[in-house]
Design an enzyme around this catalytic site. Structure first.
Site, mmCIF file in Angstrom:
data_model
loop_
_atom_site.group_PDB
_atom_site.id
_atom_site.type_symbol
_atom_site.label_atom_id
_atom_site.label_comp_id
_atom_site.label_asym_id
_atom_site.label_seq_id
_atom_site.Cartn_x
_atom_site.Cartn_y
_atom_site.Cartn_z
ATOM 1 N N HIS A 148 6.356 -4.610 -10.178
ATOM 2 C CA HIS A 148 7.633 -4.406 -9.503
ATOM 3 C C HIS A 148 7.435 -3.811 -8.104
ATOM 4 C CE1 HIS A 148 11.843 -4.465 -9.283
ATOM 5 N NE2 HIS A 148 12.177 -3.840 -10.395
ATOM 6 N N ALA A 149 6.277 -3.210 -7.859
ATOM 7 C CA ALA A 149 6.001 -2.629 -6.547
ATOM 8 C C ALA A 149 6.085 -3.662 -5.438
ATOM 9 C CB ALA A 149 4.625 -1.961 -6.545
#
Length: 221
Positions: free
Chosen positions: A191-192
Site C-alpha cells: 500500500h506504500a
C-alpha cells in the site's frame, strides 16, 4: 547507466500516504478481478501463439505504463522508480509436478519478446529447482498461473516480513460465461506505493489491451 531514477518526495502527491504506510501501517493489499480473455484466446488460436507468454507480455506492458508498479528502495533506502520492469514467471514441470522460476527481458516489440520468452521457457522445461535461469535482474516483478483453480480470491504473506513493492500477479483457470471467457487475475502490492485507484487502472488497461490485441501491428503480419 542507471536503470532508475530517484523519486522526488517533496513534490510527490502521495508523499504523506507513503510515509503513513511505511512508518505507521506497513500493509499490502491484494485484489482479484475476473477479466474477459476470449479475444486473447481467439488471437492465439488464429496466429498459433501460446496463451501464457502472450498474457505475460500484456501484463508486463501494462505494469510498465503505471509508475507506481515500478517503485522500489535502493541501497540507501530511497524510493526510486525503475525505467522498466521485467517478468519473473513460473514454468510448471508436468512430470514431477514442481515448478521453476525463469525470467525474460521485456521488449515493447511483441515479436522480439515472444520469441525470447518461448526460448527461455523451453530452456526452463529441462531444469529443476527454484531457479531455472541465472542473473535475475533487480528490476523484476512476479507473475504465475494456476490453471487448475477458478479462484475468486488469492493471498500470500511472508511471516514477520515487510510488504513487497514489486507487483505479484497470479492468474487462475478461465471458464466460459455467457459468451465471454472469464479468468481471475490477482494483484498483490504494498500500500506504500499503490492505492485502489492504481489497482483499478491496471485492470482497466489490461482489459483494453486484451480487447484490442488483434489490432496490434505485429500480429497482423
Amino acid at each position: 547507466m542507471e536503470h532508475y531514477k530517484k523519486k522526488d518526495m517533496e513534490t510527490w502527491e502521495r508523499k504523506d500516504h507513503y510515509r503513513y504506510y511505511t512508518e505507521k501501517l506497513k500493509v499490502e493489499f491484494n485484489v482479484t478481478v475476473s477479466l474477459d480473455v476470449k479475444n486473447v484466446l481467439d488471437v492465439c488460436h488464429q496466429k498459433q501463439l501460446k496463451f501464457y507468454p502472450v498474457m505475460i507480455y500484456l501484463v508486463t506492458k501494462v505494469l510498465n505504463q503505471i509508475e507506481n508498479f515500478r517503485m522500489f528502495l535502493n541501497g540507501q533506502g530511497e524510493l526510486c522508480v525503475w525505467n522498466q520492469l521485467n517478468p519473473n514467471y513460473t514454468v510448471f514441470h508436468d512430470d514431477d509436478k514442481t515448478f521453476s522460476d525463469c525470467w525474460t527481458s521485456y521488449s515493447d516489440d511483441f515479436t522480439v519478446f515472444y520469441q525470447n520468452i518461448i526460448k527461455d521457457m523451453k530452456m526452463a522445461e529441462g531444469k529443476r529447482g527454484i531457479k531455472a535461469k541465472e542473473n535475475q535482474p533487480a528490476d523484476f516483478y512476479c507473475i504465475s498461473c494456476v490453471p487448475w483453480i477458478p479462484f475468486t480470491s488469492c493471498s500470500s504473506r511472508v511471516a514477520n516480513g515487510t510488504p513487497s513493492y514489486f507487483p505479484i500477479i497470479t492468474m487462475g483457470k478461465y471458464e466460459r460465461e455467457e459468451g465471454k471467457v472469464k479468468m481471475p487475475i490477482n494483484l498483490t502490492i504494498a500500500h506504500a506505493v499503490c492505492d485502489g485507484y492504481h489497482a483499478g487502472l491496471f485492470f482497466e488497461k489490461l482489459q483494453d489491451e486484451m480487447n484490442y490485441l488483434n489490432d496490434c501491428p505485429v500480429l497482423l503480419r
